[in-house]
Motif scaffolding. Structure first.
Motif, PDB file in Angstrom:
ATOM      1  N   GLN A 101       0.879   7.186  -6.876  1.00 29.57           N
ATOM      2  CA  GLN A 101      -0.340   7.913  -7.208  1.00 29.57           C
ATOM      3  C   GLN A 101      -0.918   8.461  -5.903  1.00 29.57           C
ATOM      4  O   GLN A 101      -0.951   7.737  -4.905  1.00 29.57           O
ATOM      5  N   THR A 102      -1.367   9.709  -5.923  1.00 31.76           N
ATOM      6  CA  THR A 102      -1.889  10.303  -4.691  1.00 31.76           C
ATOM      7  C   THR A 102      -3.062   9.483  -4.181  1.00 31.76           C
ATOM      8  O   THR A 102      -3.157   9.171  -3.005  1.00 31.76           O
ATOM      9  N   ARG A 103      -3.993   9.194  -5.074  1.00 30.12           N
ATOM     10  CA  ARG A 103      -5.095   8.321  -4.685  1.00 30.12           C
ATOM     11  C   ARG A 103      -5.082   7.118  -5.616  1.00 30.12           C
ATOM     12  O   ARG A 103      -5.652   7.155  -6.694  1.00 30.12           O
ATOM     13  N   PRO A 104      -4.373   6.057  -5.209  1.00 32.99           N
ATOM     14  CA  PRO A 104      -4.152   4.941  -6.134  1.00 32.99           C
ATOM     15  C   PRO A 104      -5.452   4.375  -6.719  1.00 32.99           C
ATOM     16  O   PRO A 104      -6.440   4.223  -6.022  1.00 32.99           O
ATOM     17  N   CYS A 105      -5.393   4.128  -8.014  1.00 31.78           N
ATOM     18  CA  CYS A 105      -6.514   3.525  -8.751  1.00 31.78           C
ATOM     19  C   CYS A 105      -6.919   2.218  -8.073  1.00 31.78           C
ATOM     20  O   CYS A 105      -6.080   1.353  -7.822  1.00 31.78           O
ATOM     21  N   LYS A 106      -8.200   2.085  -7.758  1.00 25.90           N
ATOM     22  CA  LYS A 106      -8.648   0.940  -6.961  1.00 25.90           C
ATOM     23  C   LYS A 106      -8.494  -0.385  -7.688  1.00 25.90           C
ATOM     24  O   LYS A 106      -8.205  -1.410  -7.071  1.00 25.90           O
ATOM     25  N   SER A 160     -11.645  -3.159  -3.650  1.00 26.97           N
ATOM     26  CA  SER A 160     -11.174  -2.904  -2.286  1.00 26.97           C
ATOM     27  C   SER A 160     -12.212  -3.204  -1.203  1.00 26.97           C
ATOM     28  O   SER A 160     -11.879  -3.223  -0.027  1.00 26.97           O
ATOM     29  N   MET A 173      -4.901  -1.218  -7.439  1.00 28.86           N
ATOM     30  CA  MET A 173      -4.611  -1.517  -6.033  1.00 28.86           C
ATOM     31  C   MET A 173      -4.933  -2.995  -5.749  1.00 28.86           C
ATOM     32  O   MET A 173      -4.156  -3.690  -5.087  1.00 28.86           O
ATOM     33  N   THR A 217       0.832  -1.208   0.000  1.00 27.56           N
ATOM     34  CA  THR A 217       0.000   0.000   0.000  1.00 27.56           C
ATOM     35  C   THR A 217       0.871   1.263   0.000  1.00 27.56           C
ATOM     36  O   THR A 217       0.597   2.230  -0.702  1.00 27.56           O
ATOM     37  N   LYS A 245       1.121   4.362  -2.828  1.00 26.27           N
ATOM     38  CA  LYS A 245       0.919   5.781  -2.522  1.00 26.27           C
ATOM     39  C   LYS A 245       2.052   6.655  -3.038  1.00 26.27           C
ATOM     40  O   LYS A 245       1.887   7.856  -3.220  1.00 26.27           O
TER      41      LYS A 245
END
Ligand code: ASP
Ligand code: MG
Length: 408
Positions: free
Chosen positions: A58-63, A109, A66, A51, A55
């Motif tokens: 990507q600031t908000r990792p693609c789900k 997720s 992920m 995890t 991070k």
């Protein structure tokens, strides 16, 4: 011969030596003539490590990505365990979630299991193999890899046990069962031999560290006998089962099974709101619209057309709820809004209290004898909860534990 699903958590497969240990444990059950399906987590710390790397990318990792990433952790451990078993002379085969296939919906997720195909596993068991399955993962209808949410391997294990109609689902972890309360607060806390699904769900704050609560809901729905036990220490662990199963044993059902508590609580009050239809909705509606969950609720008896409204919620959400409540207060012409984030909730849980009066009064007397003030009370059929000041938590739990003879 029984069919057993065994799940080993991250600490139990934390390194090569521990995986070899798991192989030893599994082999014991095979030697006893059982068919075994093993579900594994990733090595402890691995999911967090992956995890953190995501991070950095990507600031908000693609789900979707992920899920592709996180499922690799379990793929490592299942292959290694299969090798360890084979080396010991026990035929074994590993499967990822999509190979089973374990089909889920598409919420990356936090996917929900929709269907499990048991054929491949049953076929391999029939050939005398140990089947080793990656926990926490599945595949959606588009063929994308999904994950079930943190701690999801417990749910995988229970779901496989349900799908295969297994005799028992065993969750091996680093504690040897579920205790009457947190042993860090009460060193005399005892391991419970048996607890009902409903109690376990109410004891969530104790159990959550032991197993994912969603897996208990799943086990309860499909009546899967669920056992929590240590992968390192011998012992029978704690069996989580139906109330009927309890009645079948010689054991007398205790009045109280355990004491759960939560330090993560805050209390919000709105004073002097109009005592008329729709006010509760006007107060709580905006809070639930903001996706904030509330727990206990009290509305006082109205006096001269106004009333007070108190509720509790998670501390982390309290500041945000306070802001919402302040604007509601202006709108309703309330007298005052307050927030107290120095409270805790203590709950006594027991199916036995259904048929026994006097539990509440013993509880209140015990707290009174220790000069602990009760700020709020809430009950269900199998639980009595009180809110007290956080400084009183240890004394309250210790004295209740003694009063109800949970250390005996
Ligand atoms: N590896 C995942 C996690 O750490 C799933 C699990 O262990 O149950 O949350
Ligand atoms: Mg876990």
């Amino acid at each position: 011969m029984a069919l057993i699903v065994q799940k080993f958590g991250g600490t139990s497969v934390g390194n090569v030596e521990r995986i070899q240990n798991v192989a030893k444990k599994v082999a014991q059950f095979v030697d006893e003539g059982h068919q075994v399906v093993v579900v594994l987590s990733a090595m402890s710390g691995e999911t967090n490590r992956l995890t953190m790397m995501a991070k950095e990318m990507q600031t908000r990792p693609c789900k979707r990505e992920m899920d592709v990433l996180l499922t690799t952790g379990e793929q490592v451990t299942i292959a290694l365990l299969s090798m360890a078993l084979q080396q010991k002379g026990y035929p074994a085969i590993s499967y990822t979630g999509w190979q089973i296939p374990l089909t889920t919906d598409s919420s990356h997720s936090k996917a929900r299991i929709e269907k499990i195909d048991g054929d491949k596993m049953l076929d391999q068991l029939g050939q005398g193999k140990v089947v080793v399955v990656a926990g926490f993962q599945g595949i959606n209808i588009k063929g994308d890899i999904t994950t079930l949410g943190r701690g999801g391997s417990d749910t995988t294990a229970v779901a496989l046990a349900a799908a295969l109609n297994a005799d028992e689902c065993q969750i091996y972890t680093d504690v040897d069962g579920v205790y009457t309360t947190d042993p860090r607060v009460v060193p005399e806390a005892k391991r419970l031999d048996m607890v009902t699904y409903d109690e376990m769900l109410e004891l969530a704050s104790l159990g959550a560290k032991v197993l994912q609560i969603r897996s208990v809901e799943f086990a309860s729905k499909y009546k899967v006998p669920l056992r929590v036990l240590s992968s390192l220490k011998e012992g029978g662990g704690t069996l989580i089962t139906t109330e009927d199963n309890f009645k079948d044993t010689e054991m007398e059902q205790p009045l109280i099974s355990g004491i759960a508590f939560s330090r993560d609580e805050a209390k919000l009050m709105i004073l002097g709101v109009p005592d008329k239809p729709g006010v509760a909705y006007q107060i709580l509606g905006p809070i639930s619209d903001a996706n904030l969950e509330i727990d206990m609720i009290i509305q006082n008896q109205g006096i001269e057309g106004t009333t007070d409204f108190t509720f509790t919620m998670s501390r982390a959400d309290a500041e945000m709820a306070l802001e919402i409540l302040q604007s509601t207060a202006n709108h309703l012409g309330a007298r005052e809004v307050t927030m107290d984030d120095t409270i805790v909730k203590i709950s006594m849980v027991g199916v036995g209290m259904k048929s026994h009066a006097g539990i509440a009064s013993t509880m209140f007397k015990t707290l009174a004898d220790n000069e602990i003030n009760i700020q709020m009370i809430g009950t269900t059929e199998i639980k009595i909860s009180v809110v007290v000041e956080e400084g009183h938590l240890d004394l309250a739990v210790q004295s209740l534990h003694t009063a109800f003879e949970l250390d005996k």
